[in-house]
Design an enzyme around this catalytic site. Structure first.
Site, PDB file in Angstrom:
ATOM      1  N   ASP A   8       0.814  -1.215   0.000  1.00 11.32           N
ATOM      2  CA  ASP A   8       0.000   0.000   0.000  1.00 11.32           C
ATOM      3  C   ASP A   8       0.851   1.270   0.000  1.00 11.32           C
ATOM      4  O   ASP A   8       1.645   1.499   0.915  1.00 11.32           O
ATOM      5  CB  ASP A   8      -0.897   0.027   1.234  1.00 11.32           C
ATOM      6  CG  ASP A   8      -1.720  -1.241   1.409  1.00 11.32           C
ATOM      7  OD1 ASP A   8      -1.115  -2.333   1.391  1.00 11.32           O
ATOM      8  OD2 ASP A   8      -2.931  -1.154   1.586  1.00 11.32           O
ATOM      9  N   ASN A  40      -4.297   3.839  -0.871  1.00  8.03           N
ATOM     10  CA  ASN A  40      -4.048   4.922   0.083  1.00  8.03           C
ATOM     11  C   ASN A  40      -3.155   6.013  -0.493  1.00  8.03           C
ATOM     12  O   ASN A  40      -2.597   6.827   0.241  1.00  8.03           O
ATOM     13  CB  ASN A  40      -3.393   4.379   1.357  1.00  8.03           C
ATOM     14  CG  ASN A  40      -4.227   3.356   2.084  1.00  8.03           C
ATOM     15  OD1 ASN A  40      -3.816   2.218   2.264  1.00  8.03           O
ATOM     16  ND2 ASN A  40      -5.416   3.738   2.505  1.00  8.03           N
ATOM     17  N   HIS A  68     -10.683   1.122   0.458  1.00 12.34           N
ATOM     18  CA  HIS A  68     -10.744   2.568   0.204  1.00 12.34           C
ATOM     19  C   HIS A  68     -10.931   2.884  -1.282  1.00 12.34           C
ATOM     20  O   HIS A  68     -10.635   3.999  -1.721  1.00 12.34           O
ATOM     21  CB  HIS A  68      -9.472   3.245   0.714  1.00 12.34           C
ATOM     22  CG  HIS A  68      -9.356   3.276   2.209  1.00 12.34           C
ATOM     23  ND1 HIS A  68     -10.195   4.024   3.010  1.00 12.34           N
ATOM     24  CD2 HIS A  68      -8.504   2.627   3.056  1.00 12.34           C
ATOM     25  CE1 HIS A  68      -9.865   3.845   4.279  1.00 12.34           C
ATOM     26  NE2 HIS A  68      -8.839   2.999   4.328  1.00 12.34           N
ATOM     27  N   HIS A 178      -3.261  -4.468   3.099  1.00 14.16           N
ATOM     28  CA  HIS A 178      -4.228  -3.845   4.015  1.00 14.16           C
ATOM     29  C   HIS A 178      -3.676  -3.568   5.398  1.00 14.16           C
ATOM     30  O   HIS A 178      -3.966  -2.519   5.974  1.00 14.16           O
ATOM     31  CB  HIS A 178      -5.517  -4.660   4.146  1.00 14.16           C
ATOM     32  CG  HIS A 178      -6.532  -4.049   5.079  1.00 14.16           C
ATOM     33  ND1 HIS A 178      -7.113  -2.816   4.834  1.00 14.16           N
ATOM     34  CD2 HIS A 178      -7.057  -4.484   6.255  1.00 14.16           C
ATOM     35  CE1 HIS A 178      -7.958  -2.539   5.814  1.00 14.16           C
ATOM     36  NE2 HIS A 178      -7.928  -3.517   6.690  1.00 14.16           N
TER      37      HIS A 178
END
Length: 276
Positions: A8, A40, A68, A178
């Site tokens: 991420d 992100n 997200h 995650h």
């Protein structure tokens, strides 16, 4: 096939670090495929089209997302046409975008990337196992695919491990995202699938999973909503995993973590050049 997956990307710091490093990574590792989780990347929440384009320009081939996915509403029309940005495959039918993509490399080899999301301690979605099974019944590793990678975006380690064992031998790599913390369990499973529970994040590790420490900790300490979380500043560690597959079977023959910069101990795969 040589594949690099980066965890991420957190905010501007993560984006800038990845953009600066990717050209060198592609050259040093002689990469065929680069996959980056970008959910992100835009100020810590979601992915905007312009930031997706910047990651592509830096050398990313496919961007995966997660819980997200829809934090930036402007991604909705973009993802409907940009097939290289994936949202989890187990979103309900009719959701914009796709959960898998097949790329044809310059040498003609075909590689598939799947993005799935877990359900334990996560939003209620359709079954990620069934959705992945449906794709793999139509596209088979070692037959019409030279490689196949799944980003399993999930909270629970048990669900990630279960997913990997279910599809062991049918995917080149299952890598978790995650939780933003790289795990030390990179391995090749019994039937040849590379696996790592979490690739970690491309962000500042002097943080609470990439976010500024004070406001994040205050939420746990006071159990009250506080100021909006923002990505932590500081030295960024790029975290990910490198996999080399067998051209005949598509299965993993080598898997190694990659960490560069920031606070975590560095490790970088070594590419050995055969000489006479």
């Amino acid at each position: 096939m040589r594949i690099l997956f980066l965890g991420d990307v957190i905010g501007r710091g993560g984006r800038d670090a990845v953009a600066a490093a990717l050209p060198d990574f592609r050259r040093r590792l002689r990469l065929d495929l680069v996959i980056v989780n970008g959910e992100n990347a835009s100020h810590g929440f979601g992915l905007s089209p312009e930031m997706a384009r910047a990651l592509f320009e830096a050398g990313t081939d496919v961007i995966t997302l997660g819980n997200h996915s829809w934090d930036r509403r402007e991604i909705i029309p973009f993802i409907a046409t940009e097939k290289r940005v994936l949202r989890p495959i187990n979103f309900p039918p009719g959701t914009p975008g796709a959960g898998s993509v097949i790329l044809t490399l310059a040498d003609g080899r075909r590689a598939m990337v799947i993005n799935a999301m877990g359900r334990l301690f996560m939003d209620a979605l359709d079954c990620p196992f069934r959705a992945t099974e449906d794709v793999l019944t139509r596209h088979k590793l070692g037959q019409n695919l030279a490689a196949a990678v799944a980003d399993f975006h999930a909270e629970a380690t048990s669900e990630k491990e279960a997913f990997a064992h279910v599809f062991d031998g049918r995917l080149s790599l299952v890598v978790g995202t995650h939780t933003h913390v790289p795990t030390a369990d990179h391995q090749i499973l019994e039937n040849g699938t590379g696996y790592m529970t979490d690739a970690g994040m491309c962000g500042a590790y002097d943080s609470v999973i990439g976010m500024t420490k004070g406001p994040a900790a205050e939420r746990f300490w006071r159990k009250m909503p506080g100021e909006r979380l923002t990505p932590a500043e500081g030295d960024v560690t790029i975290s990910g995993v490198f996999v080399e597959t067998d051209d005949a079977t598509g299965l993993a023959r080598r898997i190694e973590p990659l960490r560069q910069g920031g606070r975590l101990s560095p490790t970088f795969p070594e590419i050995v050049t055969m000489t006479d």
